[in-house]
Design an enzyme around this catalytic site. Sequence first.
Site, PDB file in Angstrom:
ATOM      1  N   ALA A  12      21.173  37.279  22.871  1.00 28.03           N
ATOM      2  CA  ALA A  12      22.078  35.787  22.412  1.00 28.03           C
ATOM      3  C   ALA A  12      23.260  35.367  23.114  1.00 28.03           C
ATOM      4  CB  ALA A  12      22.097  37.080  20.811  1.00 28.03           C
ATOM      5  N   GLY A  13      22.605  35.744  24.460  1.00 23.74           N
ATOM      6  CA  GLY A  13      23.483  34.801  24.900  1.00 23.74           C
ATOM      7  C   GLY A  13      23.630  33.547  25.259  1.00 23.74           C
ATOM      8  N   PHE A 115      33.486  24.377  43.928  1.00 21.57           N
ATOM      9  CA  PHE A 115      32.715  25.345  44.084  1.00 21.57           C
ATOM     10  C   PHE A 115      31.834  26.176  44.687  1.00 21.57           C
ATOM     11  CE2 PHE A 115      31.970  28.551  41.001  1.00 21.57           C
ATOM     12  CZ  PHE A 115      32.989  28.894  39.445  1.00 21.57           C
ATOM     13  N   ASP A 216      15.864  44.596  30.194  1.00 22.77           N
ATOM     14  CA  ASP A 216      14.923  45.576  29.171  1.00 22.77           C
ATOM     15  C   ASP A 216      14.043  44.459  29.251  1.00 22.77           C
ATOM     16  OD1 ASP A 216      16.654  47.189  28.462  1.00 22.77           O
ATOM     17  OD2 ASP A 216      17.909  46.303  27.262  1.00 22.77           O
ATOM     18  N   GLN A 235      21.289  38.211  43.633  1.00 23.84           N
ATOM     19  CA  GLN A 235      22.900  37.975  44.394  1.00 23.84           C
ATOM     20  C   GLN A 235      23.728  39.289  43.975  1.00 23.84           C
ATOM     21  OE1 GLN A 235      24.859  34.529  42.428  1.00 23.84           O
ATOM     22  NE2 GLN A 235      24.479  33.880  44.335  1.00 23.84           N
ATOM     23  N   HIS A 237      27.983  39.078  44.292  1.00 24.14           N
ATOM     24  CA  HIS A 237      29.126  37.674  44.308  1.00 24.14           C
ATOM     25  C   HIS A 237      29.979  38.255  45.593  1.00 24.14           C
ATOM     26  CE1 HIS A 237      32.078  36.120  42.942  1.00 24.14           C
ATOM     27  NE2 HIS A 237      31.549  34.884  42.137  1.00 24.14           N
ATOM     28  N   LEU A 247      33.944  40.066  38.127  1.00 23.67           N
ATOM     29  CA  LEU A 247      34.274  39.238  38.883  1.00 23.67           C
ATOM     30  C   LEU A 247      35.503  38.701  39.128  1.00 23.67           C
ATOM     31  CD1 LEU A 247      32.221  36.881  39.822  1.00 23.67           C
ATOM     32  CD2 LEU A 247      32.195  36.344  36.834  1.00 23.67           C
ATOM     33  N   GLU A 250      34.401  31.842  41.704  1.00 21.19           N
ATOM     34  CA  GLU A 250      34.898  31.345  41.993  1.00 21.19           C
ATOM     35  C   GLU A 250      35.495  30.649  42.253  1.00 21.19           C
ATOM     36  OE1 GLU A 250      30.445  31.316  43.807  1.00 21.19           O
ATOM     37  OE2 GLU A 250      30.942  29.515  44.562  1.00 21.19           O
ATOM     38  N   ARG A 281      27.133  31.461  48.121  1.00 20.42           N
ATOM     39  CA  ARG A 281      27.819  33.422  48.302  1.00 20.42           C
ATOM     40  C   ARG A 281      26.761  34.509  48.382  1.00 20.42           C
ATOM     41  NH1 ARG A 281      27.423  33.407  41.984  1.00 20.42           N
ATOM     42  NH2 ARG A 281      29.734  31.955  41.044  1.00 20.42           N
TER      43      ARG A 281
END
Lengths: 571, 239
Positions: A12-13, A115, A216, A235, A237, A247, A250, A281
């Site tokens: 549910a992202g 960015f 998963d 990656q 960061h 985090l 950036e 990055r």
Amino acid sequence: MNFKHDIVIIGAGLAGLRAAVECVEEADVAIVTKVLPTRSHSGAAQGGITASIGNEEEDHWEWHMFDTVKGSDYLSDQDAVEIMVKDAPRVIYELEHMGVPFSRNPEGKIAQRNFGGHTSEYGKKPVKRACYASDRTGRVVLDTLYDQCLRHQVKFYQEHYVLSLVFEEGKCSGLVTYDLSSGELNLIEAKAVLLATGGCGKIFKTTSNGFASTGDGLNLAHRAGIPLMDMEFVQFHPTGLYPLGILVSEAARGEGGILRNNKGERFMERYAPTVKDLAARDVVSRSILTEVREGRGFEGGYVHLDLTHLGEEKILERLWEITSFVRIYLGIDPVHEPIPVYPTCHYLMGGIPTDTDGRVLQDESGAIAKGLYAAGECACVSVHGANRLGCNSLLDTLVFGRRCAKAMKTDVLKIGHHPVSLEPLEKAKEMITSLLDRKGSEKIDGVRRNMQSLMMDYCSVFRDEKGLEKGLEGIRSLKTRFSDVEIVDKGRIFNYELMEAVELGHQLDLAEVILLSALYRKESRGAHFREDFPARDDKNYLKHTLMFREAPEVRYKPVAITRFQPEARVY
Amino acid sequence: MIMKFRIFRYDPDKDNEPYYQSYEVEASPKDRILDCLNRIRAEKDSTLSFRMSCGHGVCGSDGMRINGTSSLACQKLVKDFDENEVILIEPLEVFRVIKDLVVDMDPFFERYYSIKPYLITNTQPPEEERFQSVEEHRLFKDAIRCILCACCTASCPVNQDKSTQAYIGPAALVRSFRYLFDSRDEGSQVRIALLDNKDGAWGCQTKWMCTKVCPKEIPVTKEIFEIKKRILDSKKDKK
């Protein structure tokens, strides 16, 4: 219990929610999530979403495309990148129309900021391309999309943990879930299953990822015979809050923050003379660790991120969240003092190979795995190649989440439910029972911490053959120890120990795949840096790695190169 | 240092009544209370259940009562407490306990949904973005920090009181505020009708607990006051 839906989305992202919104009116769609809605890790995205809408200065999708391809160290598939960057402006306006509270510029338009790696005129100077809502962009987009799902009454199976994907005659036909609140198993039949389960940062000791980012979905696909693509590209960061790894967006550098070593030098001037602190990055992470290795870091292995020249007003308006993290966790006020930062595991560029409509590919020839789709961080289209640019991940989830949903809508109209036997449910029951009955001397936490340290020591920013082999040996012996893990909690309700045991099994499998992929790639490209092979080798390695569970375990797929031929990558 | 905890425990499958269990764990001053709870699970008792996800105050999963105050376990540090005290950990009030520190959030999200938490518009949007001035955006900029952790609603004396528990609660009102004061929203009438009743905005008795506990420093009580004012103003306009 048995349930049936046309389309089941796992996760549910942002990718999962965006897909659900797209198909809810025309199909019976349900979302399965192991956490409550709005707790998914997309919500931790801070900085923004890129689109060449040019609200602040001239911009073009071709520039965005070039930056993304260059950022990927030429490993991204350019047909997919072109689709994504051309769709980006539409994505932004659509979100705005849905109600996303974007920050505004003095003209009342959506504000944009700098960015890393995003430039104008093909690398000449930084460009303001990231649309943002202060430094909580991911969270407000997640909230807005969740609200849209509520409005359209999308069915949620929340706090349901997926144990297996069900395949009947080679077609993905559903899944088995474990209801955390009751301990019950469910068989959910589906014509189409979308994996939108995010990344696997929790394999590493230092990470910006949340507890649920255990990969998963990636391993469910892999266990079902799907290869995993480009898994060596993880990656880091550059600016994780020291020592927690949380985090620090950036956006802090986008707004003018500067990285400094223990001498107070702006060291990025030496590594990226043109764009300095706004390099990609992978470049900045290596630069920070090089400073530390050469004795110009601070004790413990970090550098400073200096915002003190920005002024309190700007900091609080545009960087409220990170200011709050620094104040709470370190007791430091970034308005007056620099922030200690070091690289933190952040994002998996690799993943489940898909076509540009999210259909999962089952081999290097591009054969489709029927009924199975993937989008977001767990998928590899590939738009990020060897290194993702900041703010391109939210864009990826929204562009390909939607495209995936469109493909599923079309595909499910043509087919009925495939009859599903009860065997997968029985198998899942056996698995749970055997896990709970197992006697052993190991505990989850010990094995997990060992895995996280091994991956950090041997498979993070700098790698070499000796270390990777040590890591592989270590992970394999942890797998043996894992089979001796005993679960103390025998309870039925919210037995997190049981879920974490299953998660750890996935994590160990994925750690092995990452190490193997890293061993096979004897060159340095993007986030994969081999000290024993420090140069990029286009002649031998301008290709995607595919790792299979069956021999031959490694196979390759060509990179789609359309507009931009590989050239030296200098920032 | 050794930190001492007293934690609320309840498993409906085993326990007739909730009880409290004591634990001691090694901790350092900068550890989060969440780290301590995870250490308890790893080293002492893996049957302890609580929710967590991001671990840094963005997802809103780990709301619980720490020494009586609703807080996020990932936002409270060991150094905020005295080494000699016993830290009391209990589930959020107002909500039904399912197991240990895990409470039933369904009623919370149902109330949240009842206020129509989405932009209501009647006019067709332009091809590009709708305009909104920096000043207009500023009106609701604090409200968009809400992470739906429910600490405010769980601490509200009105929600805690059985006779007034039907009150929609501060979290739902913050989200109402966010849309009511968004210049792009055209649903004021609908929203005001939903809020203008004793269990809506008028349920607030200005006890300030929501503002006090909010982990994201949202001026919750003030925003509810602004809603009330807006309701009254809309009535004046009608006259």
